[in-house]
Write a protein that holds these residues in place. Structure first.
Motif, mmCIF file in Angstrom:
data_model
loop_
_atom_site.group_PDB
_atom_site.id
_atom_site.type_symbol
_atom_site.label_atom_id
_atom_site.label_comp_id
_atom_site.label_asym_id
_atom_site.label_seq_id
_atom_site.Cartn_x
_atom_site.Cartn_y
_atom_site.Cartn_z
ATOM 1 N N SER A 15 10.806 2.286 -0.773
ATOM 2 C CA SER A 15 10.283 1.982 0.582
ATOM 3 C C SER A 15 8.955 1.064 0.756
ATOM 4 N N PHE A 16 9.335 0.123 1.789
ATOM 5 C CA PHE A 16 7.541 -0.375 2.467
ATOM 6 C C PHE A 16 7.944 -0.644 3.844
ATOM 7 N N SER A 17 6.449 0.140 4.112
ATOM 8 C CA SER A 17 6.328 -0.011 5.681
ATOM 9 C C SER A 17 5.416 -0.399 5.953
ATOM 10 N N GLY A 18 5.125 -0.731 7.586
ATOM 11 C CA GLY A 18 3.046 -1.156 7.325
ATOM 12 C C GLY A 18 2.752 -2.289 6.819
ATOM 13 N N TRP A 19 1.927 -2.388 6.195
ATOM 14 C CA TRP A 19 1.581 -2.711 5.396
ATOM 15 C C TRP A 19 0.141 -2.362 4.508
ATOM 16 N N ASP A 20 1.739 -0.569 3.657
ATOM 17 C CA ASP A 20 0.826 0.192 3.367
ATOM 18 C C ASP A 20 0.739 0.353 1.809
ATOM 19 N N PHE A 21 0.182 -0.091 0.547
ATOM 20 C CA PHE A 21 -0.132 -0.449 -0.527
ATOM 21 C C PHE A 21 0.383 1.357 -1.323
ATOM 22 N N SER A 22 -0.502 2.164 -0.967
ATOM 23 C CA SER A 22 -1.155 3.449 -1.047
ATOM 24 C C SER A 22 0.162 3.945 -2.382
ATOM 25 N N TYR A 23 1.683 3.473 -2.800
ATOM 26 C CA TYR A 23 1.977 3.823 -3.708
ATOM 27 C C TYR A 23 1.891 3.294 -4.441
ATOM 28 N N LEU A 24 0.662 2.493 -4.479
ATOM 29 C CA LEU A 24 0.420 1.668 -6.008
ATOM 30 C C LEU A 24 -1.242 2.363 -6.434
ATOM 31 N N ASP A 25 -1.278 3.528 -6.109
ATOM 32 C CA ASP A 25 -2.450 4.191 -6.069
ATOM 33 C C ASP A 25 -2.723 4.370 -7.702
ATOM 34 N N ASN A 26 -3.879 4.241 -8.452
ATOM 35 C CA ASN A 26 -3.810 3.979 -9.407
ATOM 36 C C ASN A 26 -2.999 3.707 -10.365
ATOM 37 N N ARG A 27 -2.261 2.561 -9.838
ATOM 38 C CA ARG A 27 -1.461 1.719 -10.470
ATOM 39 C C ARG A 27 -1.724 0.554 -11.382
ATOM 40 N N TRP A 28 -3.086 0.411 -9.975
ATOM 41 C CA TRP A 28 -3.004 -1.909 -9.857
ATOM 42 C C TRP A 28 -4.713 -1.423 -9.478
ATOM 43 N N GLU A 29 -5.818 -2.057 -9.919
ATOM 44 C CA GLU A 29 -6.800 -1.995 -9.466
ATOM 45 C C GLU A 29 -7.097 -3.650 -9.378
ATOM 46 N N MET A 30 -8.174 -3.968 -8.323
ATOM 47 C CA MET A 30 -8.209 -4.898 -7.434
ATOM 48 C C MET A 30 -9.906 -5.390 -7.830
ATOM 49 N N GLU A 31 -10.420 -6.199 -8.309
ATOM 50 C CA GLU A 31 -11.786 -6.716 -8.078
ATOM 51 C C GLU A 31 -11.964 -6.764 -7.207
ATOM 52 N N ASP A 32 -13.709 -6.601 -6.502
ATOM 53 C CA ASP A 32 -13.969 -6.333 -4.861
ATOM 54 C C ASP A 32 -14.062 -7.782 -5.199
ATOM 55 N N LEU A 33 -13.938 -8.116 -3.342
ATOM 56 C CA LEU A 33 -14.149 -9.555 -3.190
ATOM 57 C C LEU A 33 -15.967 -9.617 -2.629
ATOM 58 N N PRO A 34 -16.451 -10.786 -2.691
ATOM 59 C CA PRO A 34 -17.944 -10.960 -2.003
ATOM 60 C C PRO A 34 -17.914 -10.622 -0.987
ATOM 61 N N GLU A 76 2.686 -8.920 16.202
ATOM 62 C CA GLU A 76 3.754 -8.175 15.259
ATOM 63 C C GLU A 76 4.836 -9.092 15.215
ATOM 64 N N GLY A 77 5.188 -10.246 13.880
ATOM 65 C CA GLY A 77 6.554 -10.523 13.983
ATOM 66 C C GLY A 77 7.803 -10.176 13.219
ATOM 67 N N TYR A 78 7.609 -9.049 12.352
ATOM 68 C CA TYR A 78 8.087 -8.512 11.191
ATOM 69 C C TYR A 78 8.864 -7.182 12.145
ATOM 70 N N GLU A 79 10.306 -7.257 12.303
ATOM 71 C CA GLU A 79 10.997 -6.119 12.944
ATOM 72 C C GLU A 79 10.519 -4.948 12.765
ATOM 73 N N PRO A 80 10.651 -4.231 11.802
ATOM 74 C CA PRO A 80 10.170 -3.204 11.579
ATOM 75 C C PRO A 80 9.074 -2.553 11.371
ATOM 76 N N ASN A 81 7.753 -3.851 11.221
ATOM 77 C CA ASN A 81 6.465 -3.212 11.623
ATOM 78 C C ASN A 81 6.793 -3.685 12.589
ATOM 79 N N TYR A 82 6.649 -4.251 13.896
ATOM 80 C CA TYR A 82 6.939 -4.290 15.958
ATOM 81 C C TYR A 82 7.684 -2.466 15.992
#
Length: 247
Positions: A15-34, A76-82
């Motif tokens: 499942s996925f709700s909002g814009w919360d990617f905490s499910y992937l904590d410690n499973r991915w890593e993104m370089e910091d933006l400047p 917000e235009g995505y019904e579950p997030n709305y």
């Protein structure tokens, strides 16, 4: 093979709700933006200003600013997030409106600041709804996002969408008469440390991985899994650009 297939199917269905990617904590890593989007917003924000957050998802990023709720509006235009916004934000006093296109459901000259993190927009509509002197702050996912990974996984060529490039949006902004206060662009490295994490991500980001499924693309996922076994990660590119405009 069956164990991998079953595990990846579970990740695809997670499942996925909002814009919360905490499910992937410690499973991915993104370089910091400047740049730091939140800090840039804070530089322009003060409690008396009327704020609109476009495409707020579940309001996770919005709430981090602690802006007075009576001076805060969202779309917000995505019904579950709305529905999530109606449940979480509206009782706080935030004005919540459904918007699934680029026509903003607010009167002209309504806002001092409009912020937009990874939501589509129409600069003419932004101009209309900003007060004179108002500021638009946006961080966008650029047209080159994940293009090599998507091409490999789906076996389809990447099509450049010029409307989602920094130069194109600068050109539109200048033609509309906006003052450009800040602009930047970066290609950040993103690494996945297991294929299940990539599956979860690709299923959510369906506009970059159209018609992706574990069943259809099991062979390519297995090839990526072999690469991951050898180097410890799968690389991709996160294309981001920043624009800060004044009316």
């Amino acid at each position: 093979m069956n164990n991998k297939f079953e595990f990846w199917l579970q990740e695809e269905a997670a499942s996925f709700s909002g814009w919360d990617f905490s499910y992937l904590d410690n499973r991915w890593e993104m370089e910091d933006l400047p740049w730091d989007y939140s800090e840039i917003v804070k530089n322009y924000l003060s409690p008396d200003l009327l704020l609109l957050d476009m495409g707020t998802a579940g309001g996770e990023n919005l709430l981090s600013f602690n802006h007075p709720f009576n001076n805060t509006s969202v779309t917000e235009g995505y019904e579950p997030n709305y529905q999530l916004c109606k449940k979480i934000l509206e009782p706080l006093g935030v004005t919540v409106k459904f918007c699934d296109d680029d026509l903003l459901p607010y009167d002209s000259c309504s806002f001092d600041i409009i912020m937009n993190r990874h939501e589509s927009y129409n600069l003419s509509e932004v101009l209309r709804t900003l007060k004179p002197g108002g500021v638009f702050i946006t961080q966008q996912v650029g047209a080159m996002n994940n293009y090599k990974l998507s091409e490999f996984l789906l076996d389809i060529p990447h099509i450049l969408k010029i409307e989602n490039t920094l130069d194109h949006n600068i050109h539109i902004a200048e033609n509309l008469g906006f003052e450009i206060l800040n602009k930047n662009e970066f290609y950040a490295r993103l690494r996945f440390f297991d294929i299940g994490a990539l599956v979860y991500y690709a299923k959510i980001i369906e506009w970059e991985f159209p018609n992706f499924s574990v069943s259809k693309h099991f062979g390519k996922l297995s090839l990526l899994d072999d690469i991951l076994d050898n180097q410890g990660f799968i690389d991709t590119i996160e294309h981001r650009y920043l624009l800060v405009l004044r009316k």
